[in-house]
Design an enzyme around this catalytic site. Structure first.
Site, PDB file in Angstrom:
ATOM      1  N   SER A 100       8.810   5.830  12.916  1.00 21.03           N
ATOM      2  CA  SER A 100       8.567   5.090  11.660  1.00 21.03           C
ATOM      3  C   SER A 100       9.567   5.475  10.564  1.00 21.03           C
ATOM      4  O   SER A 100       9.188   5.697   9.417  1.00 21.03           O
ATOM      5  CB  SER A 100       7.143   5.334  11.149  1.00 21.03           C
ATOM      6  N   ASP A 114       3.113  -1.185  12.024  1.00 25.10           N
ATOM      7  CA  ASP A 114       1.963  -1.928  11.494  1.00 25.10           C
ATOM      8  C   ASP A 114       2.099  -3.428  11.746  1.00 25.10           C
ATOM      9  O   ASP A 114       1.177  -4.080  12.241  1.00 25.10           O
ATOM     10  CB  ASP A 114       1.784  -1.660   9.997  1.00 25.10           C
ATOM     11  N   LYS A 172      -9.120  -2.727   2.354  1.00 22.04           N
ATOM     12  CA  LYS A 172      -8.256  -1.543   2.396  1.00 22.04           C
ATOM     13  C   LYS A 172      -6.890  -1.840   1.788  1.00 22.04           C
ATOM     14  O   LYS A 172      -6.320  -0.995   1.102  1.00 22.04           O
ATOM     15  CB  LYS A 172      -8.089  -1.081   3.845  1.00 22.04           C
ATOM     16  N   GLU A 179      -6.165   3.590  11.670  1.00 19.38           N
ATOM     17  CA  GLU A 179      -7.535   3.373  11.202  1.00 19.38           C
ATOM     18  C   GLU A 179      -8.532   3.387  12.363  1.00 19.38           C
ATOM     19  O   GLU A 179      -9.686   3.755  12.219  1.00 19.38           O
ATOM     20  CB  GLU A 179      -7.625   2.055  10.443  1.00 19.38           C
ATOM     21  N   SER A 222       3.352  11.134  13.494  1.00 24.30           N
ATOM     22  CA  SER A 222       3.239  10.288  12.310  1.00 24.30           C
ATOM     23  C   SER A 222       4.323  10.700  11.341  1.00 24.30           C
ATOM     24  O   SER A 222       4.534  11.891  11.103  1.00 24.30           O
ATOM     25  CB  SER A 222       1.868  10.475  11.670  1.00 24.30           C
ATOM     26  N   HIS A 244      -8.536  -2.994   8.589  1.00 16.68           N
ATOM     27  CA  HIS A 244      -8.076  -4.203   7.898  1.00 16.68           C
ATOM     28  C   HIS A 244      -7.123  -5.037   8.735  1.00 16.68           C
ATOM     29  O   HIS A 244      -7.200  -6.261   8.748  1.00 16.68           O
ATOM     30  CB  HIS A 244      -7.431  -3.796   6.576  1.00 16.68           C
ATOM     31  N   ARG A 245      -6.223  -4.353   9.443  1.00 13.89           N
ATOM     32  CA  ARG A 245      -5.212  -5.130  10.178  1.00 13.89           C
ATOM     33  C   ARG A 245      -5.813  -5.869  11.370  1.00 13.89           C
ATOM     34  O   ARG A 245      -5.353  -6.946  11.742  1.00 13.89           O
ATOM     35  CB  ARG A 245      -4.055  -4.250  10.625  1.00 13.89           C
ATOM     36  N   GLN A 271       4.082  10.259   8.354  1.00 16.58           N
ATOM     37  CA  GLN A 271       3.417  10.581   7.084  1.00 16.58           C
ATOM     38  C   GLN A 271       3.430  12.078   6.795  1.00 16.58           C
ATOM     39  O   GLN A 271       3.317  12.481   5.648  1.00 16.58           O
ATOM     40  CB  GLN A 271       1.974  10.065   7.091  1.00 16.58           C
ATOM     41  N   ASP A 280      -7.708   1.833  -0.647  1.00 17.74           N
ATOM     42  CA  ASP A 280      -6.818   2.985  -0.500  1.00 17.74           C
ATOM     43  C   ASP A 280      -6.185   3.428  -1.818  1.00 17.74           C
ATOM     44  O   ASP A 280      -5.963   4.625  -2.037  1.00 17.74           O
ATOM     45  CB  ASP A 280      -5.714   2.685   0.532  1.00 17.74           C
ATOM     46  N   ASN A 328     -10.560   6.339   3.925  1.00 20.63           N
ATOM     47  CA  ASN A 328      -9.807   6.327   5.182  1.00 20.63           C
ATOM     48  C   ASN A 328      -8.329   6.133   4.877  1.00 20.63           C
ATOM     49  O   ASN A 328      -7.602   5.491   5.631  1.00 20.63           O
ATOM     50  CB  ASN A 328     -10.344   5.201   6.083  1.00 20.63           C
ATOM     51  N   GLY A 362      -4.884   7.341   4.816  1.00 27.99           N
ATOM     52  CA  GLY A 362      -3.888   8.319   5.267  1.00 27.99           C
ATOM     53  C   GLY A 362      -2.817   8.517   4.212  1.00 27.99           C
ATOM     54  O   GLY A 362      -2.310   9.625   4.017  1.00 27.99           O
ATOM     55  N   LYS A 364       0.842  -1.199   0.000  1.00 31.07           N
ATOM     56  CA  LYS A 364       0.000   0.000   0.000  1.00 31.07           C
ATOM     57  C   LYS A 364       0.878   1.250   0.000  1.00 31.07           C
ATOM     58  O   LYS A 364       0.655   2.189  -0.756  1.00 31.07           O
ATOM     59  CB  LYS A 364      -0.894   0.000   1.246  1.00 31.07           C
ATOM     60  N   SER A 365       1.893   1.246   0.878  1.00 32.04           N
ATOM     61  CA  SER A 365       2.731   2.447   1.017  1.00 32.04           C
ATOM     62  C   SER A 365       3.454   2.767  -0.279  1.00 32.04           C
ATOM     63  O   SER A 365       3.551   3.928  -0.678  1.00 32.04           O
ATOM     64  CB  SER A 365       3.771   2.249   2.113  1.00 32.04           C
TER      65      SER A 365
END
Ligand code: DC
Length: 689
Positions: free
Chosen positions: A211, A332, A440, A360, A181, A405-406, A183, A52, A97, A99, A25-26
């Protein structure tokens, strides 16, 4: 994908085989944004297809980027980018949702609107509006970006605007917090090359950056797009003057290392046979930080071999060793460790997980609640969680997934509880509520899981009854509601009858029909082809063909009624019928599902309707297909088949002793389905109050 309210997992007792991971995803969303900003076309291979990435693709499309999916290989998408110049100056973007879409798009569009003019609103689902973005907004406003809070200050939705010809204040370093974060930093790094045409742009991080591996992914991908950020420790990042996004032409997305964690854990818990559980898509040399989860899994007991693009996992130490770990680098995948902790010999503690609270859902609270439900003892704090496994048998739990999802993927591993020493006979099924949330990042997660596990006590719902009672429709609806597989056993007898005709064998030649029946070249359609059936050729001199329609003919039903009276034919089809019993469960319809084939089925239904009603239904069905039919003749036919099916010496049509009788003469299909589902619910151990 299981788009149903809940999915019950039977006890899982083994794992082997190969899983192919979906794209990261990332990486997917970073690559899409970079491709969307670069000039020219980028071919993105192995792109993740999930909620996503879909919102990111929709946003890029709305901004005027060209997006084309390769018809032959849908995981390949061609993105034609903006070349740094806005084509669309007003858009209202919905980002779900995600991010990984919200943060970078806020930064990018804030910068573009300031320099080139525009007005953009960015919003998401209600949970997205609870996920903080204030630190990013605070970093952008001093540059001159106009950002309005449309809801609660510091959270989406946001409006970004500017007039063409604006300037960004870049003399002082751009300051961003790094301890909530990563991000926010990633968003700035992705967006600010837009402002670095003629000057260096400096970003300074306040606080300890969390992270870091995700920031490394960002830097790595920026480099692939021609932007060589100079990193000075983890506090200063310089985007050099003259930076401009350049497409690499084609770029491949690695498999998702966080998604790999569920299968690494599954292997550590359940791959105890000779064959390993093989995971394809990530391995040695991955650019994703979560690959380091593998080291943690090894510390708990997993035996892992790594190669380029693959991992192979065996169970090692068993039960697992408890772990104490600072998980700042693998936020994660660390969730998976919390569930592995259920299978350890003592208390595990995960530290450095404060960021779980702004994901999430509040993942610390969610994980604590659900592990406790299973019987574990959990202590949770602001940035840690401590898990002690249940002392005795686990409790049957309906797991809330919090649209995360996780949570769904992690907690599915609880279905392995039968493997804990002493619990083999005490394992409970695990109910995953709202299993669709895996879409997701891993829409086919459960299909992938069921593809590599061995399950015990796979539940069967047997639905028997006379011809035209509506069993087929009822069985298909119940199977769809529960996400279970479907066995239309009548179709096997019908296929045996057809095969006999193809082979020129008399339907009464017991030995010859039985031999044919034991090797029917059947193929059942999956996914979009569900409900279709083929004979794979060549078969008795005929090429393969689709037999879906032939199977449903009245004449085929009569043939089936004849061959099904032959004991050797019934024996020949027995094994094939049993092979349909696979996780997560099976709904089987026929004449002897509850009496002979699945005598241990936990729910048996005997469906009847008056001969008059059944004849009328069949009549309507035929007429609607444009086939002319005569009602009295149909009824006589039905009654003759009932007599033959019920009076034959082997497996005659009759209700099993423990069957629930359902006369649906006066019921609509939906009422019958609800009745069966409510009987099923009574037999499940979950407290659904
Ligand atoms: O359910 P159906 O009409 O497709 O079944 C066709 C014939 O196959 C039916 O006349 C009886 C036989 N049958 C059977 O003997 N045992 C089963 N489990 C299913 C069907």
């Amino acid at each position: 994908m299981y788009d149903i309210p809940f999915l019950d997992l039977p006890p899982l007792v083994g794992a082997s085989g190969t899983v192919r991971l979906p794209g990261s995803k990332s990486i997917s969303n970073r690559v899409l944004l970079l491709a969307g900003l670069a000039a020219g076309t980028t071919v993105v291979q192995d792109l993740l297809d999930s909620d996503d990435t879909r919102v990111m693709l929709d946003a890029l499309r709305a901004l005027g980027c060209g997006i084309e999916r390769d018809a032959a290989s849908p995981a390949t998408v061609r993105v034609t980018g903006l070349g740094g110049t806005l084509r669309v100056h007003e858009a209202d973007l919905f980002l779900g949702n995600a991010g990984t879409a919200m943060r970078p798009l806020v930064a990018t569009l804030a910068v573009l609107a300031t320099l080139q003019g525009g007005r953009f609103t960015l919003r998401g689902v209600p949970r997205m509006h609870e996920r903080p973005i204030g630190d990013l907004v605070d970093a952008l406003r001093p540059l001159g970006c106009r950002i309005d809070d449309l809801g609660q200050p510091g959270y989406p939705p946001l409006a970004l605007h500017g007039t063409a010809g604006g300037r960004l204040a870049l003399d002082a370093p751009i300051r961003v917090r790094g301890d909530v974060s990563s991000q926010f930093l990633t968003a700035l790094l992705l967006a600010l090359p837009l402002a670095a045409a003629t000057r260096d742009v400096v970003i300074a991080v306040d606080g300890e950056l969390i992270s870091k591996p995700y920031v490394e992914i960002t830097l790595n991908l920026l480099a692939r797009f021609g932007i060589a950020v100079r990193r000075e420790g983890w506090q200063r990042f310089v985007i050099p003057a003259g930076s401009a996004y350049a497409t690499p032409g084609a770029i491949h997305v690695e498999g998702d290392a966080s998604s790999a964690s569920y299968f690494v854990a599954l292997g550590a818990i359940a791959a105890q046979g000779g064959a390993p559980l093989r995971i394809e898509g990530v391995g040695e040399g991955s650019i994703q930080g979560d690959i380091r989860f593998v080291d943690a899994a090894e510390a708990m007991g997993a035996q892992v071999k790594r190669g380029p693009g693959w991992l192979e996992v065996h169970r090692g130490r068993w039960p697992l060793a408890p772990i104490r770990l600072d998980c700042t680098a693998i936020p994660d995948a660390a969730m998976t460790l919390a569930v592995m902790a259920l299978f350890a010999t003592g208390t595990s503690r995960l530290d450095g997980i404060a960021s779980w609270r702004v994901k999430e859902t509040d993942r610390i609270a969610a994980m604590a609640a659900e592990l406790t439900k299973l019987g574990a003892t959990v202590v949770a704090g602001a940035d840690f969680i401590e898990v002690t496994p249940p002392a005795g048998p686990w409790r049957a739990a309906a797991i809330h997934t919090y649209d995360d999802h996780r949570m769904a993927m992690c907690l599915s591993l609880a279905a392995c509880q039968a493997l804990v020493p002493g619990l083999a006979g005490h394992a409970q099924p695990v109910r995953i509520l709202d299993p669709r949330c895996v879409a997701k990042t891993f829409p086919d997660y459960f299909e992938a899981l069921f593809g590599v596990v061995e399950a015990a006590d796979v539940p069967v719902i047997a639905i028997d009854g006379p011809t035209a009672s509506g069993k087929g429709t009822l069985a298909a609806a119940v199977a769809a509601a529960l996400g279970y597989g479907l066995l239309d056993s009548g179709a096997l007898y019908r296929a045996a009858g057809l095969a006999a005709v193809d082979a020129g064998i008399s339907p009464d030649d017991e030995a010859a029909v039985a031999t044919l029946a034991s090797r029917l070249p059947l193929r059942f359609g999956q996914g979009a082809d569900a409900g279709r059936t083929w004979f794979e050729g060549p078969f008795h001199g005929r090429p393969g063909r689709e037999i879906t329609d032939e199977l449903r003919l009245e004449s085929t039903g009569l043939l089936a009624s004849r061959v099904s009276a032959l004991p050797a034919v019934r024996t020949a089809l027995h094994g094939l019928q049993l092979s349909f019993r696979r996780a997560p469960g099976l709904v089987a319809d026929g004449r002897d599902m509850g009496t002979v084939v699945f005598p241990d089925a936990p729910l048996k239904v005997f469906l009847t309707a008056s001969a008059e009603q059944r004849a009328e239904r069949r009549h309507k069905q035929l007429i609607s297909k444009g086939i002319s039919a005569n009602l009295p003749a149909l009824r006589a036919d039905l009654e003759a088949r009932d007599r033959r099916d019920s009076s034959r010496p082997v497996a005659p049509l009759k209700p099993a002793e423990d069957a629930k009788l359902l006369d649906n003469s006066e019921l609509g299909i939906e009422q019958s389905v609800q009745q069966v589902l409510s009987w099923w619910q009574e037999r499940r151990p979950f407290d659904v109050s």
